[in-house]
Design an enzyme around this catalytic site. Structure first.
Site, mmCIF file in Angstrom:
data_model
loop_
_atom_site.group_PDB
_atom_site.id
_atom_site.type_symbol
_atom_site.label_atom_id
_atom_site.label_comp_id
_atom_site.label_asym_id
_atom_site.label_seq_id
_atom_site.Cartn_x
_atom_site.Cartn_y
_atom_site.Cartn_z
ATOM 1 N N ASN A 1 -12.065 -0.281 -6.407
ATOM 2 C CA ASN A 1 -11.739 -0.785 -7.860
ATOM 3 C C ASN A 1 -12.846 -1.272 -8.498
ATOM 4 O O ASN A 1 -13.328 -2.543 -8.292
ATOM 5 C CB ASN A 1 -10.696 -1.793 -7.790
ATOM 6 C CG ASN A 1 -10.052 -2.128 -8.951
ATOM 7 O OD1 ASN A 1 -10.513 -1.856 -9.996
ATOM 8 N ND2 ASN A 1 -9.175 -3.163 -9.137
ATOM 9 N N GLU B 1 -1.148 -16.859 -9.701
ATOM 10 C CA GLU B 1 -0.134 -16.194 -10.325
ATOM 11 C C GLU B 1 1.016 -16.891 -9.765
ATOM 12 O O GLU B 1 2.379 -16.033 -9.880
ATOM 13 C CB GLU B 1 -0.357 -14.765 -9.763
ATOM 14 C CG GLU B 1 -1.471 -14.023 -10.740
ATOM 15 C CD GLU B 1 -1.851 -12.819 -10.714
ATOM 16 O OE1 GLU B 1 -0.578 -11.904 -10.140
ATOM 17 O OE2 GLU B 1 -2.700 -12.195 -11.180
ATOM 18 N N CYS C 1 -5.846 -5.595 -8.013
ATOM 19 C CA CYS C 1 -5.924 -5.010 -6.639
ATOM 20 C C CYS C 1 -5.505 -6.219 -5.754
ATOM 21 O O CYS C 1 -4.845 -6.043 -4.723
ATOM 22 C CB CYS C 1 -7.230 -4.351 -6.157
ATOM 23 S SG CYS C 1 -8.796 -5.407 -6.363
ATOM 24 N N HIS C 2 -5.681 -7.511 -6.147
ATOM 25 C CA HIS C 2 -5.313 -8.738 -5.092
ATOM 26 C C HIS C 2 -3.685 -8.825 -5.143
ATOM 27 O O HIS C 2 -3.340 -9.412 -4.196
ATOM 28 C CB HIS C 2 -5.924 -9.934 -5.916
ATOM 29 C CG HIS C 2 -5.323 -10.161 -7.337
ATOM 30 N ND1 HIS C 2 -5.880 -9.586 -8.524
ATOM 31 C CD2 HIS C 2 -4.346 -11.120 -7.704
ATOM 32 C CE1 HIS C 2 -5.176 -9.800 -9.413
ATOM 33 N NE2 HIS C 2 -4.247 -10.901 -9.021
ATOM 34 N N TYR D 1 0.803 -1.411 -0.051
ATOM 35 C CA TYR D 1 -0.164 0.055 -0.130
ATOM 36 C C TYR D 1 0.863 1.390 -0.097
ATOM 37 O O TYR D 1 0.486 2.292 -0.755
ATOM 38 C CB TYR D 1 -0.844 0.103 1.386
ATOM 39 C CG TYR D 1 -1.865 -1.064 1.069
ATOM 40 C CD1 TYR D 1 -3.092 -1.119 0.526
ATOM 41 C CD2 TYR D 1 -1.653 -2.298 1.774
ATOM 42 C CE1 TYR D 1 -4.080 -2.208 0.369
ATOM 43 C CE2 TYR D 1 -2.677 -3.399 1.863
ATOM 44 C CZ TYR D 1 -3.931 -3.148 1.237
ATOM 45 O OH TYR D 1 -4.703 -4.344 1.066
#
Length: 190
Positions: free
Chosen positions: A147, A182, A155-156, A124
């Protein structure tokens, strides 16, 4: 969940905008996708009937009327999301309509979309620094919660500075699954 489209409602007298929607299955639960002629405008997690009805009502209010039968960007978004969840796509190319985000939130979301690639994470505070607002780490968290395009605008991939995964409007289990997909976190055992 995503930002309320109602928050971005057009001013009185604004012309109607064409938009369309579809619901698509995903390993994280059904997603509602909405697009305008400019691009994908919203992704809604956990799109059961009730959640979808609420989102569609807000979109009708925001865009000045009911959906049209077809917007080509929906097919692109659906295909790209399917490829992403199959592990075959690392970068989305579907055009994005940013009209449901503005100001600081839009700046942060653009920095996220442009600067935090597949398989990586940012904090952040890092995003606050990237947009020139070093004291705004908490506001970055609020931007993530607003979002309108989660997964596509990732945003993850934003995590806490203490090593935790941070919060997530789609639920922490959804965030864990996306990060595992990912390769950032190990895949769930069950």
């Amino acid at each position: 969940m995503t930002n309320s489209a109602q928050d971005a409602a057009p001013a009185e007298g604004t012309a109607r905008r064409d938009w369309a929607w579809t619901r698509t299955p995903a390993p994280i639960g059904p997603l509602l996708l909405a697009a305008t002629r400019e691009g994908l405008v919203q992704v809604v997690f956990h799109a059961d009937e009730r959640t979808s009805r609420r989102a569609l009502t807000r979109l009708e209010q925001c865009f000045g009327g009911p959906p049209v039968p077809e917007i080509p960007h929906l097919a692109t978004a659906t295909a790209e999301l399917a490829a992403y969840f199959a592990g075959e796509l690392r970068s989305f190319t579907v055009p994005l309509d940013w009209s449901l985000s503005s100001g600081f939130n839009a700046r942060v979301l653009h920095a996220l979309a442009d600067g935090v690639p597949y398989g990586s994470v940012a904090g952040y505070q890092d995003l606050a620094d990237r947009v020139g607002e070093p004291g705004a780490a908490r506001a970055v968290g609020a931007a993530m919660g607003s979002n309108p395009l989660p997964v596509v605008v990732p945003c993850h991939r934003v995590v806490a500075s203490d090593g935790g995964i941070g919060g997530f409007g789609g639920g922490l289990e959804t965030k864990r699954l996306l990060l595992a997909l990912e390769g950032v976190l190990p895949a769930p055992l069950f």
